[in-house]
Design a protein around this motif. Structure first.
Motif, short mmCIF file in Angstrom:
data_model
loop_
_atom_site.label_atom_id
_atom_site.label_comp_id
_atom_site.label_asym_id
_atom_site.label_seq_id
_atom_site.Cartn_x
_atom_site.Cartn_y
_atom_site.Cartn_z
N ASN A 314 -31.32 2.79 -13.56
CA ASN A 314 -30.98 2.25 -12.26
C ASN A 314 -31.49 0.82 -12.18
OD1 ASN A 314 -31.96 1.68 -9.27
ND2 ASN A 314 -30.27 3.14 -9.14
N PRO A 315 -30.64 -0.17 -11.86
CA PRO A 315 -31.07 -1.58 -11.89
C PRO A 315 -32.29 -1.87 -11.04
CG PRO A 315 -28.68 -1.42 -11.69
CD PRO A 315 -29.20 -0.03 -11.53
N ARG A 316 -32.32 -1.38 -9.81
CA ARG A 316 -33.45 -1.65 -8.92
C ARG A 316 -34.72 -0.96 -9.41
NH1 ARG A 316 -32.62 -6.15 -6.01
NH2 ARG A 316 -30.69 -6.08 -4.83
N ALA A 317 -34.58 0.29 -9.86
CA ALA A 317 -35.75 1.00 -10.39
C ALA A 317 -36.26 0.31 -11.65
CB ALA A 317 -35.38 2.45 -10.68
N ARG A 318 -35.35 -0.21 -12.45
CA ARG A 318 -35.75 -0.91 -13.68
C ARG A 318 -36.59 -2.13 -13.34
NH1 ARG A 318 -31.13 -0.89 -15.98
NH2 ARG A 318 -30.34 -2.89 -15.24
N GLU A 319 -36.19 -2.87 -12.30
CA GLU A 319 -36.98 -4.02 -11.88
C GLU A 319 -38.38 -3.60 -11.45
OE1 GLU A 319 -36.26 -7.23 -11.95
OE2 GLU A 319 -34.30 -6.88 -12.85
N ALA A 320 -38.45 -2.50 -10.71
CA ALA A 320 -39.76 -2.02 -10.24
C ALA A 320 -40.63 -1.55 -11.40
CB ALA A 320 -39.56 -0.89 -9.23
N LEU A 321 -40.02 -0.88 -12.39
CA LEU A 321 -40.79 -0.37 -13.52
C LEU A 321 -41.38 -1.51 -14.35
CD1 LEU A 321 -38.56 2.61 -14.74
CD2 LEU A 321 -40.78 2.72 -13.58
N ARG A 322 -40.79 -2.68 -14.31
CA ARG A 322 -41.38 -3.82 -15.02
C ARG A 322 -42.75 -4.15 -14.47
NH1 ARG A 322 -35.87 -7.55 -15.21
NH2 ARG A 322 -34.89 -6.41 -16.93
N GLN A 323 -42.97 -3.80 -13.21
CA GLN A 323 -44.26 -4.07 -12.57
C GLN A 323 -45.22 -2.90 -12.67
OE1 GLN A 323 -44.78 -7.16 -11.24
NE2 GLN A 323 -42.71 -7.70 -11.90
N CYS A 324 -44.70 -1.67 -12.67
CA CYS A 324 -45.60 -0.53 -12.49
C CYS A 324 -45.63 0.46 -13.65
CB CYS A 324 -45.24 0.22 -11.20
SG CYS A 324 -43.62 1.02 -11.23
N LEU A 325 -44.93 0.21 -14.75
CA LEU A 325 -45.00 1.13 -15.89
C LEU A 325 -46.41 1.11 -16.45
CD1 LEU A 325 -43.10 2.97 -17.64
CD2 LEU A 325 -43.12 1.10 -19.30
N PRO A 326 -47.05 2.26 -16.62
CA PRO A 326 -48.44 2.30 -17.11
C PRO A 326 -48.59 1.61 -18.47
CG PRO A 326 -47.77 4.44 -16.26
CD PRO A 326 -46.53 3.60 -16.31
N ASP A 327 -49.71 0.92 -18.64
CA ASP A 327 -49.97 0.22 -19.89
C ASP A 327 -50.07 1.18 -21.07
OD1 ASP A 327 -50.00 -2.23 -18.63
OD2 ASP A 327 -52.18 -2.22 -18.31
N GLN A 328 -50.46 2.43 -20.81
CA GLN A 328 -50.60 3.40 -21.90
C GLN A 328 -49.29 3.65 -22.62
OE1 GLN A 328 -51.82 3.68 -18.88
NE2 GLN A 328 -53.97 4.32 -18.94
N LEU A 329 -48.17 3.42 -21.93
CA LEU A 329 -46.87 3.58 -22.58
C LEU A 329 -46.45 2.32 -23.33
CD1 LEU A 329 -44.83 5.54 -19.86
CD2 LEU A 329 -45.86 6.44 -21.96
N LYS A 330 -47.14 1.22 -23.07
CA LYS A 330 -46.78 -0.04 -23.71
C LYS A 330 -47.60 -0.32 -24.96
CE LYS A 330 -45.70 -2.08 -19.17
NZ LYS A 330 -46.07 -3.13 -18.19
N ASN A 331 -48.76 0.34 -25.07
CA ASN A 331 -49.59 0.13 -26.25
C ASN A 331 -49.53 1.37 -27.16
OD1 ASN A 331 -51.36 2.05 -25.05
ND2 ASN A 331 -52.44 0.42 -23.96
N ALA A 332 -50.48 1.49 -28.03
CA ALA A 332 -50.43 2.56 -29.04
C ALA A 332 -51.20 3.82 -28.62
CB ALA A 332 -50.99 2.04 -30.36
N THR A 333 -51.41 4.00 -27.32
CA THR A 333 -52.20 5.14 -26.85
C THR A 333 -51.65 6.48 -27.36
OG1 THR A 333 -52.80 3.95 -24.83
CG2 THR A 333 -53.02 6.35 -24.79
N PHE A 334 -50.33 6.61 -27.37
CA PHE A 334 -49.73 7.90 -27.73
C PHE A 334 -49.10 7.89 -29.13
CE2 PHE A 334 -49.42 7.69 -23.03
CZ PHE A 334 -50.21 8.79 -22.73
N ALA A 335 -49.47 6.93 -29.94
CA ALA A 335 -48.87 6.82 -31.28
C ALA A 335 -49.11 8.08 -32.11
CB ALA A 335 -49.42 5.59 -32.00
N ALA A 336 -50.33 8.58 -32.10
CA ALA A 336 -50.64 9.77 -32.89
C ALA A 336 -49.93 11.01 -32.34
CB ALA A 336 -52.15 9.99 -32.92
N CYS A 337 -49.85 11.08 -31.01
CA CYS A 337 -49.23 12.24 -30.36
C CYS A 337 -47.74 12.33 -30.68
CB CYS A 337 -49.45 12.15 -28.86
SG CYS A 337 -48.84 13.54 -27.89
N LEU A 338 -47.10 11.16 -30.84
CA LEU A 338 -45.65 11.13 -31.02
C LEU A 338 -45.22 10.87 -32.46
CD1 LEU A 338 -44.61 9.02 -27.88
CD2 LEU A 338 -44.61 11.51 -28.12
N LYS A 339 -46.17 10.85 -33.38
CA LYS A 339 -45.83 10.42 -34.74
C LYS A 339 -44.78 11.32 -35.39
CE LYS A 339 -49.61 12.93 -37.06
NZ LYS A 339 -50.76 12.80 -37.97
#
Length: 415
Positions: A314-339
């Motif tokens: 959703n375009p509007r939700a996408r704009e909002a997620l740019r501000q509020c998506l947790p940093d844990q999803l942007k870094n390697a926090t879950f790399a081992a869990c999802l390998k």
């Protein structure tokens, strides 16, 4: 319509048993394992609904087993047609008749729940048999007084879970699903989803999970009628409450239900329509990510990421997620869990690409906000930022976040 139906005009005595010789074979979407215990029911449900990560039947049974004893060995079970006049057909019809008498109902519930995977048209037989569905609803209503104060015991939980398993059978069958919704039967389950989530003893958790299983069986069909019904009856706030403070297993099923609602275009538009709805969903998902960073679960994380990915469509939700998506999803926090989970890793990569600020956008969004515009406030509708928030309209009033009803605030436009 092919069905074996028990007709009775005077209770359970002298029931006229009529088994149609043209019962059709085949599975109708009921993916629960055979077994009369809540553990067996839930193990089969979860293996069919919320598989992901390293989850399997064994893991599910370890998480949910206890009240009803060990879960029987799992395997592929194919529903078979009843043969008219056979001993098996007579026994099933007698069990349905026994539902009408309180003295024989408990044993009948256990036997029918055990057979629900192997009898192809059990759902049709139950729906068209005199008093059968009413008997199942009586079992559900009977435990309402045990919710507040919380006095539900293991025996009561087992019994009502068997009734819920049969309702799940009806909800899963293509010939009975529509009438199941038209009769508003899922509403009888909502009190179990609205229980105080601090009640995490096994009897309450079985009841909560089995109720979620009925809703999960409905959404698994991907039918618009199901999504419209659930949106109309405000299932989302109930799921969000469980997602915030339920057990890992109940969180997983509740998140799966939210995911299936989001995957429907109507569901996505509904959630992204107002600030209240979107902010409540985003807040709960963010809390879950933070919790998962401390105690990881590949199965639950899979569904959280899929919800985020769908919101980014959703375009509007996408704009909002740019501000509020947790940093844990942007870094390697879950790399081992999802390998070992290529699908979920691809979803996460796509999500991050979707919310990536493109050159020349300046991060301002479509509401005229500049680069100094504050991010999305997820603390509640009443504390919305006074400035223009990228992608999210500030509500005009402090309506409760996550409310399924119409919000008086401005709406997120749907692209």
């Amino acid at each position: 319509m092919a069905a074996g139906v028990v007709h009775s005009s005077s209770g359970a005595t002298n029931a006229n048993v009529n088994v149609n010789a043209n019962l059709t074979a085949g599975s109708h979407g009921n993916n629960s394992s055979s077994g009369s215990t809540p553990g067996a029911q839930l193990s089969g449900l979860l293996s069919g609904l919320v598989t992901g990560g390293n989850s399997n039947n064994s893991n599910s049974s370890n998480l949910i087993g206890g009240v009803g004893g060990p879960v029987p060995g799992s395997g592929t079970i194919t529903a078979q047609p009843l043969v008219a006049g056979s001993a098996e057909a007579e026994k099933i019809c007698q069990c349905i008749t026994d539902l009408l008498q309180t003295e024989t109902r408990e044993a009948a519930l256990m036997e029918l729940s055990r057979r629900r995977e192997t009898v192809a048209d059990l759902a049709v037989m139950l729906w068209h048999s005199f008093g059968a569905i009413a008997a199942l609803l009586q079992e559900i209503i009977a435990v309402y007084p045990t919710i507040h104060p919380p006095t539900l015991n293991a025996h009561q939980s087992n019994r009502v879970c068997n009734a819920l398993a049969l309702l799940q059978c009806v909800a899963s069958h293509p010939e009975t699903r529509a009438v199941f919704l038209q009769a508003n039967i899922p509403l009888f389950l909502y009190p179990f989803l609205n229980m105080n989530t601090s009640s995490k003893t096994r009897p309450f958790e079985y009841l909560r999970l089995t109720s979620l299983g009925v809703i999960g069986a409905l959404v698994k069909t991907d039918e618009k009628e199901v999504i419209n019904f659930l949106l109309k009856t405000e299932i989302i706030p109930l799921c969000l409450r469980i997602m915030e403070s339920g057990t890992e297993l109940s969180k997983t099923v509740a998140t799966f239900i939210l995911q299936k609602i989001l995957l429907d275009e109507t569901g996505l538009n509904y959630i992204c329509q107002t600030y209240d709805r979107f902010s409540h969903v985003a807040m709960i998902l963010a809390k879950m990510v933070i919790a998962l960073s401390k105690e990881q679960s590949a199965r639950l994380l899979k569904h959280v990421i899929r919800c985020y990915l769908r919101l980014s469509d959703n375009p509007r939700a996408r704009e909002a997620l740019r501000q509020c998506l947790p940093d844990q999803l942007k870094n390697a926090t879950f790399a081992a869990c999802l390998k070992d989970d290529r699908t979920t890793k691809n979803w996460l990569v796509t999500l991050l690409k979707n919310i990536e600020t493109k050159p020349g956008e300046g991060g301002g969004g479509g509401n005229g906000g500049g680069s100094n515009t504050p991010g999305v406030n997820l603390s509640g509708a009443g504390n919305a930022p006074t400035g223009a928030t990228p992608g999210v309209a500030t509500p005009a009033s402090g309506a409760s976040a996550g409310s399924g009803g119409a919000s008086p605030g401005p709406q997120l436009s749907v692209g």
